[in-house]
Design a protein around this motif. Structure first.
Motif, PDB file in Angstrom:
ATOM      1  N   SER A 133       0.817  -1.211   0.000  1.00  0.00           N
ATOM      2  CA  SER A 133       0.000   0.000   0.000  1.00  0.00           C
ATOM      3  C   SER A 133       0.847   1.257   0.000  1.00  0.00           C
ATOM      4  CB  SER A 133      -0.933   0.021   1.214  1.00  0.00           C
ATOM      5  OG  SER A 133      -0.167   0.001   2.415  1.00  0.00           O
ATOM      6  N   GLN A 134       2.082   1.146   0.518  1.00  0.00           N
ATOM      7  CA  GLN A 134       2.963   2.314   0.587  1.00  0.00           C
ATOM      8  C   GLN A 134       3.765   2.491  -0.688  1.00  0.00           C
ATOM      9  OE1 GLN A 134       3.356   4.584   3.011  1.00  0.00           O
ATOM     10  NE2 GLN A 134       1.841   3.700   4.383  1.00  0.00           N
ATOM     11  N   ARG A 135       4.105   1.379  -1.360  1.00  0.00           N
ATOM     12  CA  ARG A 135       4.969   1.498  -2.530  1.00  0.00           C
ATOM     13  C   ARG A 135       4.218   1.613  -3.838  1.00  0.00           C
ATOM     14  NH1 ARG A 135       5.903  -4.162  -4.301  1.00  0.00           N
ATOM     15  NH2 ARG A 135       5.327  -5.560  -2.600  1.00  0.00           N
ATOM     16  N   ARG A 136       2.891   1.489  -3.791  1.00  0.00           N
ATOM     17  CA  ARG A 136       2.119   1.635  -5.023  1.00  0.00           C
ATOM     18  C   ARG A 136       2.095   3.099  -5.416  1.00  0.00           C
ATOM     19  NH1 ARG A 136      -2.425  -0.232  -3.320  1.00  0.00           N
ATOM     20  NH2 ARG A 136      -1.974  -2.378  -3.881  1.00  0.00           N
ATOM     21  N   ARG A 137       2.449   3.369  -6.639  1.00  0.00           N
ATOM     22  CA  ARG A 137       2.504   4.752  -7.108  1.00  0.00           C
ATOM     23  C   ARG A 137       1.103   5.334  -7.250  1.00  0.00           C
ATOM     24  NH1 ARG A 137       6.180   4.449 -12.362  1.00  0.00           N
ATOM     25  NH2 ARG A 137       5.231   2.388 -12.438  1.00  0.00           N
ATOM     26  N   GLN A 138       1.015   6.605  -6.922  1.00  0.00           N
ATOM     27  CA  GLN A 138      -0.237   7.317  -7.077  1.00  0.00           C
ATOM     28  C   GLN A 138      -0.385   7.736  -8.545  1.00  0.00           C
ATOM     29  OE1 GLN A 138      -2.422   7.712  -4.557  1.00  0.00           O
ATOM     30  NE2 GLN A 138      -1.007   6.505  -3.322  1.00  0.00           N
ATOM     31  N   GLU A 139      -1.561   7.544  -9.093  1.00  0.00           N
ATOM     32  CA  GLU A 139      -1.773   7.915 -10.466  1.00  0.00           C
ATOM     33  C   GLU A 139      -2.577   9.199 -10.543  1.00  0.00           C
ATOM     34  OE1 GLU A 139      -3.406   4.801 -12.795  1.00  0.00           O
ATOM     35  OE2 GLU A 139      -2.009   3.275 -12.076  1.00  0.00           O
TER      36      GLU A 139
END
Length: 204
Positions: free
Chosen positions: A197-203
């Motif tokens: 959840s922390q390393r998923r990039r924000q789009e």
């Protein structure tokens, strides 16, 4: 963030996982040399590092090189420290540690040392059972201002990334945001030890 000791005479007693992480940074000598304190590892930790427990994380010759450069010293538990060590390895399941972590804590208690340890259980035991003992994780060590100054911005980014990617460095929850902000979201996605959840990039 943990408060690192100002007293240069306080030994930094270093657990196995922290040493693996420091070696993985590729900048262990620079990181250790940033502190005036002596870094030590117990004989139990040294045995873990050289017996294959940490196989795949680093070349065993690297720890010998750091020792030969006097960046690490090997220490032994005294007879007065063995009762604490035995309590930590033979307690109930919730309180049991492996030999390396137990010896690190026992030696630090006996020598007014500062513990460098990543294991959650070991950190909880330090906090709950030995409140007089100060400790820090690898990530906290890398974020310490002395290290930041010694490595510079790019060196710090690379050191953190390599420790995360190659040694799967554990990062305490309170340091996650700062760690990811330093390495960037693209690199964070390449680090499986970071929470998804922390390393998923924000789009967008």
């Amino acid at each position: 963030m943990s408060s690192f000791p100002d007293n240069a005479r306080v030994p930094f007693v270093t657990d196995t996982s922290v040493i693996i992480n420091l070696i993985a940074t590729g900048m262990a000598a620079e990181i250790i040399s940033a502190f005036p304190n002596t870094f030590v590892l117990t004989q139990n930790v040294h045995q873990e590092l050289t017996s294959g427990v940490s196989q795949g994380h680093f070349e065993s010759g690297l720890i010998s090189e750091l020792i030969s450069l006097d960046l690490f010293g090997i220490v032994h538990l005294s007879s007065a420290e063995y009762p604490t060590f035995n309590t930590l390895i033979r307690g109930g399941l919730r309180r049991t540690l492996d030999d390396g972590e137990a010896s690190t804590i026992a030696y630090a208690l006996g020598h007014n040392g500062f513990v460098l340890v990543d294991d959650r259980k070991a950190r909880a035991i330090c906090k709950d059972s030995f409140p007089e003992l100060s400790f820090a994780s690898t990530s906290e060590t890398l974020l310490e201002k002395k290290v930041v100054g010694a490595l510079g911005p790019q060196g710090l980014r690379d050191a953190i990334f390599f420790a995360l990617r190659d040694a799967r460095m554990h990062v305490p929850h309170e340091d996650l945001e700062e760690i990811i902000s330093i390495i960037g979201e693209e690199r964070a996605e390449l680090c499986p030890s970071l929470p998804r959840s922390q390393r998923r990039r924000q789009e967008g």
